[in-house]
Write a protein that holds these residues in place. Structure first.
Motif, mmCIF file in Angstrom:
data_model
loop_
_atom_site.group_PDB
_atom_site.id
_atom_site.type_symbol
_atom_site.label_atom_id
_atom_site.label_comp_id
_atom_site.label_asym_id
_atom_site.label_seq_id
_atom_site.Cartn_x
_atom_site.Cartn_y
_atom_site.Cartn_z
ATOM 1 N N TYR A 29 51.494 37.207 47.639
ATOM 2 C CA TYR A 29 50.998 35.832 47.555
ATOM 3 C C TYR A 29 49.923 35.573 48.620
ATOM 4 O O TYR A 29 48.859 35.036 48.327
ATOM 5 N N ASP A 30 50.189 36.002 49.851
ATOM 6 C CA ASP A 30 49.210 35.801 50.942
ATOM 7 C C ASP A 30 47.910 36.561 50.657
ATOM 8 O O ASP A 30 46.822 36.040 50.889
ATOM 9 N N LEU A 31 48.028 37.787 50.151
ATOM 10 C CA LEU A 31 46.827 38.590 49.844
ATOM 11 C C LEU A 31 45.992 37.894 48.767
ATOM 12 O O LEU A 31 44.777 37.750 48.890
ATOM 13 N N GLU A 32 46.692 37.437 47.723
ATOM 14 C CA GLU A 32 46.049 36.771 46.597
ATOM 15 C C GLU A 32 45.322 35.500 47.054
ATOM 16 O O GLU A 32 44.159 35.260 46.701
ATOM 17 N N GLU A 33 46.016 34.695 47.854
ATOM 18 C CA GLU A 33 45.465 33.422 48.326
ATOM 19 C C GLU A 33 44.260 33.620 49.249
ATOM 20 O O GLU A 33 43.374 32.785 49.322
ATOM 21 N N THR A 34 44.260 34.721 49.968
ATOM 22 C CA THR A 34 43.195 34.957 50.943
ATOM 23 C C THR A 34 41.941 35.510 50.286
ATOM 24 O O THR A 34 40.826 35.185 50.675
ATOM 25 N N TYR A 35 42.139 36.381 49.277
ATOM 26 C CA TYR A 35 40.974 37.095 48.719
ATOM 27 C C TYR A 35 40.661 36.736 47.272
ATOM 28 O O TYR A 35 39.711 37.280 46.690
ATOM 29 N N TYR A 36 41.445 35.855 46.667
ATOM 30 C CA TYR A 36 41.188 35.384 45.293
ATOM 31 C C TYR A 36 41.129 36.513 44.263
ATOM 32 O O TYR A 36 40.327 36.477 43.338
ATOM 33 N N ILE A 37 41.928 37.540 44.475
ATOM 34 C CA ILE A 37 42.080 38.565 43.419
ATOM 35 C C ILE A 37 43.497 38.384 42.873
ATOM 36 O O ILE A 37 44.460 38.412 43.652
ATOM 37 N N PRO A 38 43.642 38.146 41.559
ATOM 38 C CA PRO A 38 44.979 37.843 41.045
ATOM 39 C C PRO A 38 45.914 39.047 41.058
ATOM 40 O O PRO A 38 45.503 40.171 40.745
ATOM 41 N N LEU A 39 47.158 38.813 41.428
ATOM 42 C CA LEU A 39 48.192 39.846 41.298
ATOM 43 C C LEU A 39 49.169 39.331 40.240
ATOM 44 O O LEU A 39 48.769 39.127 39.124
ATOM 45 N N ALA A 40 50.412 39.109 40.571
ATOM 46 C CA ALA A 40 51.374 38.552 39.619
ATOM 47 C C ALA A 40 52.439 37.875 40.449
ATOM 48 O O ALA A 40 52.602 38.171 41.637
ATOM 49 N N GLU A 41 53.186 36.974 39.802
ATOM 50 C CA GLU A 41 54.155 36.213 40.569
ATOM 51 C C GLU A 41 55.365 37.042 40.979
ATOM 52 O O GLU A 41 55.906 36.870 42.056
ATOM 53 N N THR A 42 55.776 37.928 40.071
ATOM 54 C CA THR A 42 56.951 38.754 40.376
ATOM 55 C C THR A 42 56.580 40.225 40.173
ATOM 56 O O THR A 42 55.589 40.547 39.509
ATOM 57 N N ASN A 56 43.765 46.348 41.662
ATOM 58 C CA ASN A 56 43.541 45.081 42.373
ATOM 59 C C ASN A 56 44.248 45.093 43.726
ATOM 60 O O ASN A 56 43.689 44.664 44.734
ATOM 61 N N LEU A 57 45.472 45.587 43.719
ATOM 62 C CA LEU A 57 46.241 45.633 44.961
ATOM 63 C C LEU A 57 45.545 46.539 45.991
ATOM 64 O O LEU A 57 45.425 46.194 47.172
ATOM 65 N N ALA A 58 45.057 47.699 45.519
ATOM 66 C CA ALA A 58 44.360 48.631 46.414
ATOM 67 C C ALA A 58 43.114 47.959 47.005
ATOM 68 O O ALA A 58 42.829 48.096 48.200
ATOM 69 N N LYS A 59 42.385 47.197 46.165
ATOM 70 C CA LYS A 59 41.179 46.484 46.632
ATOM 71 C C LYS A 59 41.540 45.485 47.723
ATOM 72 O O LYS A 59 40.861 45.383 48.747
ATOM 73 N N LEU A 60 42.637 44.749 47.501
ATOM 74 C CA LEU A 60 43.070 43.745 48.476
ATOM 75 C C LEU A 60 43.427 44.383 49.814
ATOM 76 O O LEU A 60 43.018 43.912 50.877
ATOM 77 N N LEU A 61 44.164 45.467 49.745
ATOM 78 C CA LEU A 61 44.600 46.124 50.986
ATOM 79 C C LEU A 61 43.404 46.724 51.725
ATOM 80 O O LEU A 61 43.350 46.733 52.955
ATOM 81 N N GLU A 62 42.437 47.193 50.944
ATOM 82 C CA GLU A 62 41.209 47.764 51.484
ATOM 83 C C GLU A 62 40.385 46.683 52.217
ATOM 84 O O GLU A 62 39.854 46.911 53.301
ATOM 85 N N SER A 63 40.315 45.476 51.613
ATOM 86 C CA SER A 63 39.541 44.375 52.205
ATOM 87 C C SER A 63 40.220 43.817 53.448
ATOM 88 O O SER A 63 39.550 43.283 54.328
#
Ligand code: MG
Length: 296
Positions: A29-42, A56-63
């Motif tokens: 949730y924090d990653l999604e909110e910070t970088y505006y790349i959608p993940l999923a709720e659960t 998408n997750l890899a991109k977020l962690l990379e950023s």
């Protein structure tokens, strides 16, 4: 390699990614909110997004940590949950390690099965890390553990060829295929002896991406090593299991295949030693983690 985890923090159910040190979690949730790349709720829903979700997750962690930063939450501040709730029964394989076939049949010359033995466990038997296994004293007096590698299917498939099977694997987790041996024997079908409430501890993480196979499985009861097995000794390999199960029967994202237990279950000891109230069962498969449950 990433380890996905579900947890409760400050009263909210969330999921996230374990940091490399294994001591803290990046909240999805924090990653999604910070970088505006959608993940999923659960995590259930995230698994259904397949490879796209993982990218998408890899991109977020990379950023993360470049111009903005999401701080990880210490593991000590959260309560672990079951990684996800399977939508249909856990698909299980019986007698898939030669030494376990021999202890199960109480015959050192017992023959290996000619084809995989499949059975299932009810979804209502699934519990998470640190939840209690109910000893069900009114129903059984022979509760036993089975430490197993769980394979999670990532995409829908039918008639999957063995050489393509690994493309359908989303990741891995740990399953304790808890079994009421007396019920397993009384009823010809194993379903009931394997499906009592709380009889399917699962977790603590889902390992995705590059992983060091084969895996070694260690099961300890009250700190004493009972099982030590390696998935290179599976009678029917993971590709063989996926190809056999999917022949004429569709596999779905989020299906879990419990691949069988190595030798060292309580019924195989002389005399047998079944689980009792207060016993702590720990199954370790690195780097998935340790699945720990106490018997009540
Ligand atoms: Mg089993």
């Amino acid at each position: 390699m990433q380890r996905l985890i579900s947890y409760r923090h400050e009263g909210l159910s969330q999921w996230g990614v374990l940091a490399a040190d294994g001591q803290s979690i990046y909240s999805a949730y924090d990653l999604e909110e910070t970088y505006y790349i959608p993940l999923a709720e659960t995590l259930e829903e995230f698994i259904e997004t397949g490879e796209e979700g993982l990218l998408n997750l890899a991109k977020l962690l990379e950023s993360n940590g470049k111009d903005k930063s999401v701080e990880p939450i210490p593991l000590s501040e959260v309560q672990l949950d079951v990684p996800f709730h399977p939508r249909r029964n856990i698909l299980c394989v019986g007698k898939n390690y030669q030494e376990h076939v021999r202890e199960f049949d109480q015959n050192k010359n017992a023959a290996n099965p000619a084809a995989p033995i499949f059975f299932t466990k009810a979804t209502t038997s699934v519990i998470g890390p640190d939840e209690e296994i109910d000893s069900h004293p009114d129903v059984t007096s022979q509760v036993d553990y089975e430490g197993e590698l769980g394979v999670i299917i990532g995409k829908r498939g039918t008639d999957i060829a063995p050489e393509d099977a690994m493309k359908y694997v989303y990741g891995y987790t740990i399953i304790n295929d808890v079994t009421a041996r007396d019920l397993q024997k009384t009823h010809a079908q194993w379903f009931r002896g394997k499906s009592l409430d709380t009889f399917c501890p699962m977790g603590p993480t889902i390992l995705v991406g590059g992983w060091p196979a084969p895996f070694t499985i260690y099961t300890r009861v009250n700190g004493h090593l009972r099982q030590e097995g390696n998935t290179s000794d599976l009678i029917f390999s993971i590709p063989k299991l996926i190809s056999t199960l999917s022949a004429g029967m569709t596999l779905l994202p989020g299906d879990v295949i419990a691949t069988g237990t190595p030798k060292g279950v309580g019924m195989g000891l002389n005399p047998p030693e079944f689980l009792k109230k207060g016993d702590v069962v720990e199954i370790t498969i690195d780097p998935i983690g340790t699945l720990r449950n106490t018997v009540k």
